[in-house]
Design a protein around this motif. Structure first.
Motif, short mmCIF file in Angstrom:
data_model
loop_
_atom_site.label_atom_id
_atom_site.label_comp_id
_atom_site.label_asym_id
_atom_site.label_seq_id
_atom_site.Cartn_x
_atom_site.Cartn_y
_atom_site.Cartn_z
N TYR A 18 0.56 -1.02 -0.02
CA TYR A 18 0.06 0.17 -0.03
C TYR A 18 0.72 1.31 -0.12
O TYR A 18 2.00 1.42 0.55
CB TYR A 18 -1.05 0.05 1.13
CG TYR A 18 -1.91 -1.14 1.27
CD1 TYR A 18 -3.07 -1.10 0.51
CD2 TYR A 18 -1.55 -2.24 2.08
CE1 TYR A 18 -3.76 -2.22 0.41
CE2 TYR A 18 -2.27 -3.50 2.07
CZ TYR A 18 -3.69 -3.21 1.25
OH TYR A 18 -4.39 -4.42 1.29
N GLU A 19 0.36 2.04 -0.51
CA GLU A 19 0.96 3.73 -0.51
C GLU A 19 0.26 4.48 0.50
O GLU A 19 -1.14 4.58 0.67
CB GLU A 19 0.67 4.22 -1.81
CG GLU A 19 1.00 5.93 -2.05
CD GLU A 19 0.49 6.49 -3.06
OE1 GLU A 19 0.96 7.74 -3.04
OE2 GLU A 19 -0.07 5.75 -3.94
N VAL A 21 -1.09 7.76 1.49
CA VAL A 21 -1.55 8.97 0.93
C VAL A 21 -1.57 10.14 1.91
O VAL A 21 -0.68 11.26 1.63
CB VAL A 21 -2.93 8.89 0.25
CG1 VAL A 21 -3.38 10.23 -0.26
CG2 VAL A 21 -3.05 7.80 -0.78
N ASP A 36 -3.66 3.78 -0.49
CA ASP A 36 -4.05 3.51 -1.81
C ASP A 36 -2.98 2.50 -2.40
O ASP A 36 -2.14 2.05 -1.83
CB ASP A 36 -3.93 4.89 -2.85
CG ASP A 36 -4.56 4.79 -3.97
OD1 ASP A 36 -5.28 3.95 -4.29
OD2 ASP A 36 -4.62 5.65 -4.84
N LYS A 37 -3.64 1.82 -3.42
CA LYS A 37 -2.79 0.86 -4.11
C LYS A 37 -3.08 0.79 -5.77
O LYS A 37 -4.40 1.34 -6.10
CB LYS A 37 -3.02 -0.60 -3.58
CG LYS A 37 -4.42 -1.15 -3.81
CD LYS A 37 -4.15 -2.63 -3.23
CE LYS A 37 -5.60 -3.25 -3.53
NZ LYS A 37 -5.71 -4.65 -3.29
N GLY A 40 -6.99 0.56 -6.94
CA GLY A 40 -7.73 1.03 -5.69
C GLY A 40 -7.83 0.24 -4.62
O GLY A 40 -7.25 -0.86 -4.50
N VAL A 41 -8.42 0.71 -3.57
CA VAL A 41 -8.47 0.09 -2.35
C VAL A 41 -10.08 -0.39 -1.99
O VAL A 41 -11.08 0.29 -2.31
CB VAL A 41 -8.24 1.13 -1.03
CG1 VAL A 41 -8.31 0.59 0.17
CG2 VAL A 41 -7.06 1.47 -1.57
N CYS A 46 -8.76 -2.15 3.85
CA CYS A 46 -8.99 -1.27 4.92
C CYS A 46 -8.87 -2.08 6.18
O CYS A 46 -8.18 -1.59 7.25
CB CYS A 46 -10.04 -0.31 4.91
SG CYS A 46 -9.93 1.04 3.78
N SER A 71 -9.42 4.69 1.92
CA SER A 71 -9.08 5.12 0.33
C SER A 71 -9.14 6.59 0.55
O SER A 71 -9.77 7.31 1.46
CB SER A 71 -9.76 4.71 -0.47
OG SER A 71 -11.06 5.38 -0.72
N PRO A 72 -8.22 7.24 -0.44
CA PRO A 72 -8.32 8.77 -0.50
C PRO A 72 -9.55 9.42 -1.07
O PRO A 72 -9.66 10.50 -0.98
CB PRO A 72 -6.84 8.93 -0.99
CG PRO A 72 -6.54 7.85 -1.85
CD PRO A 72 -7.36 6.43 -1.44
N ARG A 76 -9.02 12.54 -4.54
CA ARG A 76 -7.71 12.51 -3.68
C ARG A 76 -6.66 13.49 -3.30
O ARG A 76 -6.59 14.36 -4.51
CB ARG A 76 -6.82 11.15 -4.31
CG ARG A 76 -5.46 10.86 -3.80
CD ARG A 76 -4.68 10.16 -4.70
NE ARG A 76 -3.31 10.21 -4.57
CZ ARG A 76 -2.71 9.02 -4.25
NH1 ARG A 76 -3.22 7.79 -4.44
NH2 ARG A 76 -1.39 9.17 -3.88
N ASP A 83 3.58 11.96 -7.09
CA ASP A 83 2.10 11.98 -7.51
C ASP A 83 1.62 12.96 -8.31
O ASP A 83 0.91 12.73 -9.39
CB ASP A 83 1.25 12.44 -6.22
CG ASP A 83 1.16 11.06 -5.21
OD1 ASP A 83 1.47 10.04 -5.62
OD2 ASP A 83 1.12 11.30 -4.13
#
Length: 144
Positions: A18-19, A21, A36-37, A40-41, A46, A71-72, A76, A83
């Motif tokens: 995962y990132e 954010v 995020d990934k 999508g998440v 989560c 998720s963002p 986002r 980014d």
């Protein structure tokens, strides 16, 4: 807090795929973490991150009352130089710390990238190089 939360998250989440954010520390011990990934998440993502971080925070003695992982979202927040390159070509909403000479402080335009510590945005045909230090926040503008 003896342990740097940013460092813990930066070292943990990428290893899980995962990132990070963003994260927020709110009132009454609320900790919000946005991940995020690629692709999508999901809610399962989560839950996985929340369970892992709950155990990790206990071991690292990181204090919090309530943990939220999400998720963002479609709007986002964009913060990192990478980014700005990743989302180049997409519509963004920019809020500046101080207004431009023409008194605009909120801009909507096409993100062109990130050059020399500046976010490059095309606003109605005018390409602006906005120094990162003068930007309050940049968010993706959802397209429906």
């Amino acid at each position: 807090m003896a342990v740097n939360l940013q460092s813990v998250l930066d070292n943990t989440l990428p290893a899980m795929g995962y990132e990070l954010v963003d994260f927020e520390l709110g009132a009454n011990g609320l900790m919000r973490i946005f991940i995020d990934k690629e692709g999508g998440v999901t809610i399962d993502d989560c839950v996985e991150v929340s369970n892992h971080l709950t155990r990790l925070f206990m071991v690292e003695e990181i204090p919090y009352e309530r943990l939220e992982v999400s998720s963002p979202g479609m709007d986002r927040l964009i913060k990192k130089p990478a980014d700005f390159e990743r989302f180049a070509g997409q519509k963004v909403r920019v809020k500046l710390r101080l207004p431009l000479p023409d008194r605009r402080r909120n801009l909507v335009g096409l993100l062109k990238g990130f050059i020399d510590e500046c976010v490059v945005v095309d606003v109605d045909g005018e390409v602006l190089n906005l120094p990162l230090s003068q930007i309050d926040r940049v968010r993706l503008e959802p397209q429906f």
